[in-house]
Design an enzyme around this catalytic site. Structure first.
Site: not given
Ligand code: AQP
Length: 328
Positions: A114, A195, A198
């Site tokens: 990040k 991965k 969002k």
């Molecule tokens: N690609 C993924 N596959 C499986 N699980 C996923 N999670 C996130 N991306 C994937 C799981 O979703 C939950 C919520 O995620 P978060 O809000 O903690 O953010 P993150 O892990 O940083 O996921 P994102 O979607 O990539 O968000 P951003 O882009 O904002 O960082 C968690 O349980 C995560 O493991």
């Protein structure tokens, strides 16, 4: 007393099928088992570890809340609340910062990933895993259902809890991670080596849970594929098709080898067309429920108010015990 399940999603973008298949689907399953005390949080203080527009953030917090409910998190069986409504999270995070080695935070791969995308790296982004440790430890959590990308943070939470308990006495329960074997890591549709995320700049990276049917069809149609024509799970040589097969299996609830058999001798186009229809059909009920909930903001406000009250009751006890143990 029942063991506690705790997890959360940051309202930092469009919740996607990776968040659902990797994490939230597990929450619903654990809730249905009636074995646990379930606590699910909208972790808004994590969202602000990268710059956010306040109006957009408010809207995303509302969206994530409605999605939890529409996906089947039942306020009669689970506590649902917004992190910033329970000030104990920020306060415990500070206490835990004082036992967390700098080197442990420097090792976190999510921070490194990040940080690369930020013009200026904020201290909050660096300390994010400590806040996550506070989220989990405040509720004496046993089970943390997350996607694979969060495993390192849960492991750090365990280390922080052990260190605190060693220094000051047994205050925290040591939590365990729960992963969904098949769908723990859904990859980006535009790049199967990274991965699904969002906060991805390109919306073609993900399928948001609220994407309209035609948008879903378009995104699957344009999803990256591999060379060759075979529909085969082979992570090394066919990472893109393997990812699409994982998504197909996740939604259709079918083992991958069965799906491979269905598409023997058939091409990518037919496979993708069917996959898009499966996702559209599976997301339709949730989208209808979401629209219904949008018409009932009072009910949602009440759920969040009750949730924060219930969460605070537990969180304040743990915080008090932690402060007491530290001599504060
Ligand atoms: N690609 C993924 N596959 C499986 N699980 C996923 N999670 C996130 N991306 C994937 C799981 O979703 C939950 C919520 O995620 P978060 O809000 O903690 O953010 P993150 O892990 O940083 O996921 P994102 O979607 O990539 O968000 P951003 O882009 O904002 O960082 C968690 O349980 C995560 O493991």
């Amino acid at each position: 007393m029942k063991e506690v399940v705790f997890s959360g999603v940051a309202p930092s973008g469009n919740i996607h099928i990776g968040n659902y298949l990797g994490a939230i689907e597990q929450w619903v399953e654990l809730q249905s088992s009636n074995k646990y005390q379930n606590i699910f949080c909208i972790v808004d203080e994590h969202a602000i570890t990268v710059p956010q527009n306040p109006e957009k953030l408010r809207e995303k917090i509302r969206e994530v809340t409605l999605l939890y409910l529409a996906l089947g998190i039942d306020p009669k069986k689970s506590t649902i609340f917004i992190q910033s409504h329970v000030s104990e999270h920020a306060e415990l995070a500070w206490l835990l910062n004082t036992v967390t080695p700098l080197g442990d935070l420097q090792r976190m791969t999510q921070f490194k990933d990040k940080a690369k995308k930020q013009k200026s790296i904020l201290a909050g982004l660096f300390n994010y895993p400590v806040l996550m440790a506070a989220d989990i430890l405040l509720y004496q959590t046993s089970v943390v259902p997350v996607g694979e990308d969060q495993v390192q943070h849960v492991e750090l939470t365990r280390e922080i809890a052990k260190k605190f308990n060693n220094l000051y006495g047994e205050v925290f329960r040591i939590p365990n991670v729960a992963l969904k074997k098949e769908t723990k890591r859904i990859m980006g549709l535009d790049d199967p080596t990274k991965k699904m995320s969002k906060s991805a700049e390109n919306p073609a990276n993900y399928i948001a849970l609220l994407d309209a049917p035609d948008v879903i069809r378009k995104k699957i149609k344009s999803a990256v594929t591999d060379s060759g024509t075979e529909i085969k799970y082979d992570l090394e040589n066919k990472p893109a098709i393997s990812n699409l097969l994982t998504i197909y299996g996740g939604f259709a609830k079918k083992p991958i080898n069965e799906i491979e058999k269905i598409y023997q001798g058939k091409g990518y186009a037919e496979f993708k067309k069917d996959l898009a229809e499966i996702i559209v059909t599976e997301l339709a009920p949730l989208q209808v429920k979401y629209k219904g909930l949008e018409k009932n903001p009072r009910k949602v406000k009440k759920i969040l108010k009750d949730g924060a009250k219930a969460a605070k009751k537990i969180a304040s006890q743990t915080l008090k015990a932690a402060k007491n143990a530290m001599g504060l």
